[in-house]
Motif scaffolding. Structure first.
Motif, PDB file in Angstrom:
ATOM      1  N   VAL A 104       8.036  13.740 -14.126  1.00  0.00           N
ATOM      2  CA  VAL A 104       7.852  12.464 -13.434  1.00  0.00           C
ATOM      3  C   VAL A 104       6.957  12.683 -12.216  1.00  0.00           C
ATOM      4  O   VAL A 104       7.247  13.536 -11.369  1.00  0.00           O
ATOM      5  CB  VAL A 104       9.209  11.859 -13.008  1.00  0.00           C
ATOM      6  CG1 VAL A 104       9.006  10.650 -12.091  1.00  0.00           C
ATOM      7  CG2 VAL A 104      10.012  11.462 -14.238  1.00  0.00           C
ATOM      8  N   LEU A 105       5.875  11.927 -12.121  1.00  0.00           N
ATOM      9  CA  LEU A 105       4.962  12.041 -10.994  1.00  0.00           C
ATOM     10  C   LEU A 105       5.646  11.593  -9.702  1.00  0.00           C
ATOM     11  O   LEU A 105       6.450  10.660  -9.711  1.00  0.00           O
ATOM     12  CB  LEU A 105       3.724  11.179 -11.215  1.00  0.00           C
ATOM     13  CG  LEU A 105       2.818  11.506 -12.406  1.00  0.00           C
ATOM     14  CD1 LEU A 105       1.721  10.447 -12.538  1.00  0.00           C
ATOM     15  CD2 LEU A 105       2.209  12.888 -12.245  1.00  0.00           C
ATOM     16  N   PHE A 106       5.288  12.241  -8.601  1.00  0.00           N
ATOM     17  CA  PHE A 106       5.809  11.870  -7.284  1.00  0.00           C
ATOM     18  C   PHE A 106       4.620  11.532  -6.396  1.00  0.00           C
ATOM     19  O   PHE A 106       3.863  12.410  -5.985  1.00  0.00           O
ATOM     20  CB  PHE A 106       6.615  13.046  -6.716  1.00  0.00           C
ATOM     21  CG  PHE A 106       7.318  12.765  -5.400  1.00  0.00           C
ATOM     22  CD1 PHE A 106       7.472  11.481  -4.895  1.00  0.00           C
ATOM     23  CD2 PHE A 106       7.844  13.821  -4.663  1.00  0.00           C
ATOM     24  CE1 PHE A 106       8.129  11.236  -3.704  1.00  0.00           C
ATOM     25  CE2 PHE A 106       8.512  13.595  -3.457  1.00  0.00           C
ATOM     26  CZ  PHE A 106       8.646  12.299  -2.985  1.00  0.00           C
ATOM     27  N   LEU A 107       4.438  10.239  -6.130  1.00  0.00           N
ATOM     28  CA  LEU A 107       3.312   9.770  -5.325  1.00  0.00           C
ATOM     29  C   LEU A 107       3.814   9.094  -4.052  1.00  0.00           C
ATOM     30  O   LEU A 107       4.805   8.359  -4.079  1.00  0.00           O
ATOM     31  CB  LEU A 107       2.456   8.767  -6.104  1.00  0.00           C
ATOM     32  CG  LEU A 107       1.927   9.173  -7.486  1.00  0.00           C
ATOM     33  CD1 LEU A 107       1.052   8.061  -8.052  1.00  0.00           C
ATOM     34  CD2 LEU A 107       1.159  10.482  -7.415  1.00  0.00           C
ATOM     35  N   GLY A 108       3.122   9.330  -2.949  1.00  0.00           N
ATOM     36  CA  GLY A 108       3.420   8.655  -1.691  1.00  0.00           C
ATOM     37  C   GLY A 108       2.163   7.992  -1.159  1.00  0.00           C
ATOM     38  O   GLY A 108       1.061   8.510  -1.336  1.00  0.00           O
ATOM     39  N   THR A 109       2.325   6.835  -0.537  1.00  0.00           N
ATOM     40  CA  THR A 109       1.142   6.165   0.007  1.00  0.00           C
ATOM     41  C   THR A 109       0.604   6.892   1.228  1.00  0.00           C
ATOM     42  O   THR A 109      -0.603   7.038   1.397  1.00  0.00           O
ATOM     43  CB  THR A 109       1.445   4.704   0.381  1.00  0.00           C
ATOM     44  OG1 THR A 109       2.557   4.670   1.295  1.00  0.00           O
ATOM     45  CG2 THR A 109       1.760   3.877  -0.849  1.00  0.00           C
ATOM     46  N   ASN A 110       1.506   7.377   2.102  1.00  0.00           N
ATOM     47  CA  ASN A 110       1.043   7.999   3.353  1.00  0.00           C
ATOM     48  C   ASN A 110       2.189   8.740   4.037  1.00  0.00           C
ATOM     49  O   ASN A 110       3.362   8.402   3.839  1.00  0.00           O
ATOM     50  CB  ASN A 110       0.484   6.939   4.306  1.00  0.00           C
ATOM     51  CG  ASN A 110       1.495   5.874   4.668  1.00  0.00           C
ATOM     52  OD1 ASN A 110       1.955   5.127   3.816  1.00  0.00           O
ATOM     53  ND2 ASN A 110       1.849   5.807   5.943  1.00  0.00           N
ATOM     54  N   PRO A 111       1.853   9.764   4.837  1.00  0.00           N
ATOM     55  CA  PRO A 111       2.896  10.568   5.486  1.00  0.00           C
ATOM     56  C   PRO A 111       3.251  10.122   6.904  1.00  0.00           C
ATOM     57  O   PRO A 111       4.052  10.780   7.564  1.00  0.00           O
ATOM     58  CB  PRO A 111       2.238  11.956   5.535  1.00  0.00           C
ATOM     59  CG  PRO A 111       0.788  11.656   5.733  1.00  0.00           C
ATOM     60  CD  PRO A 111       0.519  10.369   4.977  1.00  0.00           C
ATOM     61  N   ASP A 112       2.669   9.011   7.392  1.00  0.00           N
ATOM     62  CA  ASP A 112       2.896   8.587   8.781  1.00  0.00           C
ATOM     63  C   ASP A 112       4.388   8.428   9.072  1.00  0.00           C
ATOM     64  O   ASP A 112       5.102   7.729   8.349  1.00  0.00           O
ATOM     65  CB  ASP A 112       2.217   7.244   9.047  1.00  0.00           C
ATOM     66  CG  ASP A 112       0.734   7.248   8.697  1.00  0.00           C
ATOM     67  OD1 ASP A 112      -0.060   6.870   9.564  1.00  0.00           O
ATOM     68  OD2 ASP A 112       0.376   7.615   7.556  1.00  0.00           O
ATOM     69  N   HIS A 113       4.843   9.033  10.151  1.00  0.00           N
ATOM     70  CA  HIS A 113       6.264   8.951  10.504  1.00  0.00           C
ATOM     71  C   HIS A 113       6.598   7.747  11.370  1.00  0.00           C
ATOM     72  O   HIS A 113       7.731   7.269  11.370  1.00  0.00           O
ATOM     73  CB  HIS A 113       6.707  10.230  11.224  1.00  0.00           C
ATOM     74  CG  HIS A 113       6.740  11.420  10.325  1.00  0.00           C
ATOM     75  ND1 HIS A 113       6.295  12.664  10.703  1.00  0.00           N
ATOM     76  CD2 HIS A 113       7.141  11.551   9.042  1.00  0.00           C
ATOM     77  CE1 HIS A 113       6.435  13.513   9.687  1.00  0.00           C
ATOM     78  NE2 HIS A 113       6.941  12.852   8.685  1.00  0.00           N
ATOM     79  N   LEU A 114       5.611   7.253  12.153  1.00  0.00           N
ATOM     80  CA  LEU A 114       5.869   6.140  13.064  1.00  0.00           C
ATOM     81  C   LEU A 114       4.763   5.109  12.971  1.00  0.00           C
ATOM     82  O   LEU A 114       3.599   5.452  12.740  1.00  0.00           O
ATOM     83  CB  LEU A 114       5.952   6.633  14.520  1.00  0.00           C
ATOM     84  CG  LEU A 114       7.095   7.568  14.886  1.00  0.00           C
ATOM     85  CD1 LEU A 114       6.903   8.092  16.307  1.00  0.00           C
ATOM     86  CD2 LEU A 114       8.441   6.854  14.772  1.00  0.00           C
ATOM     87  N   LEU A 115       5.132   3.843  13.172  1.00  0.00           N
ATOM     88  CA  LEU A 115       4.130   2.792  13.308  1.00  0.00           C
ATOM     89  C   LEU A 115       3.614   2.798  14.743  1.00  0.00           C
ATOM     90  O   LEU A 115       4.377   3.061  15.683  1.00  0.00           O
ATOM     91  CB  LEU A 115       4.752   1.427  12.990  1.00  0.00           C
ATOM     92  CG  LEU A 115       5.029   1.149  11.514  1.00  0.00           C
ATOM     93  CD1 LEU A 115       5.860  -0.126  11.379  1.00  0.00           C
ATOM     94  CD2 LEU A 115       3.745   1.022  10.724  1.00  0.00           C
TER      95      LEU A 115
END
Length: 300
Positions: free
Chosen positions: A176-187
């Motif tokens: 199963v592929l594991f994709l994330g949009t972005n690693p940003d921790h805070l806005l």
């Protein structure tokens, strides 16, 4: 060593750079609204014949809605000049001829809509119970769809334990592929009182639970730049990335071979700039920095 932008340096930048790539949150606007002077700076650059593109890790809007927001705020941006992670993720799956279902941790009206637009089936956006009576009850009601071949994680305000359990269970399967949009921790928000967690805080428990690292769709991964390179024929040596984060925007510039400028109107600080690269290899040092985009714009 990063240099603070002066009139002399700004003129050198304008002579060396044909294409400016801008992050949005923390550069053009923040959660409180538009950042003063940013629109005027963009307009000055366009008047000089510079190409302007917006590259955001925000997954809460479709590409089309992101363009409409920009236009509503006065930015004359067309669809080919706007890249957001909801669109990039769907485009990535389309490009690899993905045929299974996606378990989506993220909004239906942005990430789900972009998946629909390329004909990729997805589940997971329906509400999950916030309170779990017991692990026995939880497991008894947990049904996994065998057609799910990808877990895609973006910013999800409804993320809870049940979603975490379901996503982690799908990811137990190495196929199963594991994709994330972005690693940003805070806005990005300038506040001494509030801390607003971002997508990285949703990805982190899944990484800890599964021991797997996601393939990132947004910055600092080069995916977005490769799309712009194909559409506009960009030469990275004539491009500058302008952003508010060392670990995404500036590292993105470094990964793509671009010049970089950090603005201090978002997440990273001048202290971060001074220590960048010395103790944390994930935080690249920018070529230039300015208090905000308007501080550069005054010299344009």
């Amino acid at each position: 060593m990063a240099q603070e932008v002066t009139q002399e340096l700004a003129q050198e930048i304008l002579g060396d750079i044909d294409n400016f790539l801008f992050d949005c949150d923390g550069v053009l606007w923040d959660v409180k609204g538009p950042i003063e002077g940013s629109l005027e700076t963009i307009n000055k650059l366009k008047a000089l014949g510079k190409r302007v593109c917006l590259v955001t890790n925000n997954s809460l809007k479709t590409r089309q809605k992101s363009v409409r927001k920009c236009q509503r705020l006065g930015y004359q941006i067309c669809q080919d000049e706007m890249l957001c992670t909801s669109w990039i993720a769907a485009e990535y799956l389309r490009s690899i001829n993905f045929t299974g279902k996606v378990y989506l941790v993220g909004p239906e009206d942005s990430m789900g809509a972009e998946l629909d637009a390329v004909g990729i089936k997805h589940i997971g956006t329906e509400p999950e119970p916030a309170v779990i009576p017991s692990y026995a009850d939880c497991l008894a009601n947990l049904k996994l769809d065998p057609e799910v071949k990808c877990v895609l994680v973006g910013f999800d305000r409804q993320f809870n334990y049940m979603k975490m359990l379901r996503a982690s269970s799908y990811l137990k399967n190495p196929d199963v592929l594991f994709l994330g949009t972005n690693p940003d921790h805070l806005l990005p928000v300038k506040s001494d009182e509030f801390c607003i967690p971002d997508t990285g805080c949703i990805l982190s428990p899944l990484v800890l639970a599964t021991g797997r690292q996601p393939t990132m769709m947004g910055k600092p991964s080069p995916n977005m730049f490769e799309v712009l390179r194909k559409v506009h024929g960009l030469d990275p040596s004539r491009c500058m990335m302008v952003g508010d984060r060392l670990d995404t925007d500036i590292l993105f510039a470094k990964n793509c071979g671009m010049h970089s400028m950090l603005v201090l109107s978002g997440i990273s600080t001048v202290e971060d700039v001074q220590s960048a690269g010395a103790s944390d290899a994930t935080k690249a040092c920018p070529d230039f920095y300015a208090e905000c985009l308007a501080a550069f714009g005054q010299f344009v």
